[in-house]
Scaffold this active site. Structure first.
Site, PDB file in Angstrom:
ATOM      1  N   ASP A  69       0.867  -1.173   0.000  1.00 58.00           N
ATOM      2  CA  ASP A  69       0.000   0.000   0.000  1.00 58.00           C
ATOM      3  C   ASP A  69       0.915   1.239   0.000  1.00 58.00           C
ATOM      4  O   ASP A  69       1.426   1.635  -1.050  1.00 58.00           O
ATOM      5  CB  ASP A  69      -0.886  -0.102   1.250  1.00 58.00           C
ATOM      6  CG  ASP A  69      -1.948   0.973   1.358  1.00 58.00           C
ATOM      7  OD1 ASP A  69      -1.932   1.910   0.567  1.00 58.00           O
ATOM      8  OD2 ASP A  69      -2.805   0.880   2.256  1.00 58.00           O
ATOM      9  N   LYS A  94      -1.028  -1.378  -4.663  1.00 60.31           N
ATOM     10  CA  LYS A  94      -1.790  -0.126  -4.798  1.00 60.31           C
ATOM     11  C   LYS A  94      -0.812   0.952  -5.250  1.00 60.31           C
ATOM     12  O   LYS A  94      -0.231   1.670  -4.425  1.00 60.31           O
ATOM     13  CB  LYS A  94      -2.363   0.280  -3.439  1.00 60.31           C
ATOM     14  CG  LYS A  94      -3.598  -0.470  -3.023  1.00 60.31           C
ATOM     15  CD  LYS A  94      -4.210   0.214  -1.813  1.00 60.31           C
ATOM     16  CE  LYS A  94      -5.167  -0.680  -1.099  1.00 60.31           C
ATOM     17  NZ  LYS A  94      -5.578  -0.142   0.213  1.00 60.31           N
TER      18      LYS A  94
END
Ligand code: IMP
Length: 184
Positions: free
Chosen positions: A112, A140
């Site tokens: 992330d 991500k």
């Protein structure tokens, strides 16, 4: 979408939609297994799972590796049930094996902000492995804060909070066979 995927979706009104179906995951994991196996023709790598989120991916990926390998587990705490990365990570359970001079493959569920991975790589590099590579099921891209190397990525996903296939929301939903999104 399999029957199972649909069943889970219908059973739980809090799940908004499926982002990656179980079929898509399994196909990609098989490809990753083939790609990764090619990298280690002459060594026995240690494939490290990061508890708890990486466990499902780790278990499926191992079965797709055609090379001899060992496994180990590492547990860090970083999220504590919130939906935003704190950046504070701490080793809760360390590896059992000595990784010095070994080829190590770190299996992550999701990258992330990159903070967790960056911290882990720093700790593991200090132990002088022969090589240290990372495979992450989900990436991500737009959420990245720390620039961190990921050698193999299963899927690039949008900057949304996802659940399933090991990933949790307040410790729940890890069992889903797909990756999905909760209702806002
Ligand atoms: P990072 O340090 O921000 O890269 O976050 C890494 C960790 O946060 C992952 O290993 C997950 O445990 C957790 N995480 C990040 N994004 C999500 C998400 O969308 N769903 C569930 N857990 C997440």
């Amino acid at each position: 979408m399999t029957f199972d995927d649909q069943e889970y979706l219908q059973r739980d009104p809090l799940i908004d939609r499926i982002l990656i179906t179980s079929d898509e995951i399994q196909r990609r994991v098989a490809e990753l297994g083939r790609e990764i196996s090619k990298e280690y023709p002459h060594s026995v790598p240690i494939v490290v799972s990061i508890l708890k989120g990486g466990v499902m991916f780790h278990a499926d990926l191992q079965r797709r590796l055609s090379v001899l390998h060992e496994i180990d587990f590492l547990s860090v705490s970083s999220y504590h049930g919130r939906t935003e990365s704190s950046g504070v990570v701490r080793i809760v359970k360390d590896l059992k094996e000595n990784i010095t001079d070994r080829d190590v493959i770190l299996v992550e569920d999701i990258v992330d902000t990159g903070r967790t991975l960056s911290y882990l790589l720093e700790i593991l590099r200090a132990r002088r492995p022969r090589s240290l590579k990372v495979v992450a099921l989900l990436n991500k891209v737009d959420a990245r804060v720390v620039d961190v190397p990921v050698d193999w990525v299963g899927f690039d996903i949008p900057n949304e909070f996802v659940i399933g296939y090991g990933l949790d929301w307040q410790e729940k939903y890890r069992n889903l066979p797909f990756v999905g999104v909760l209702k806002g």
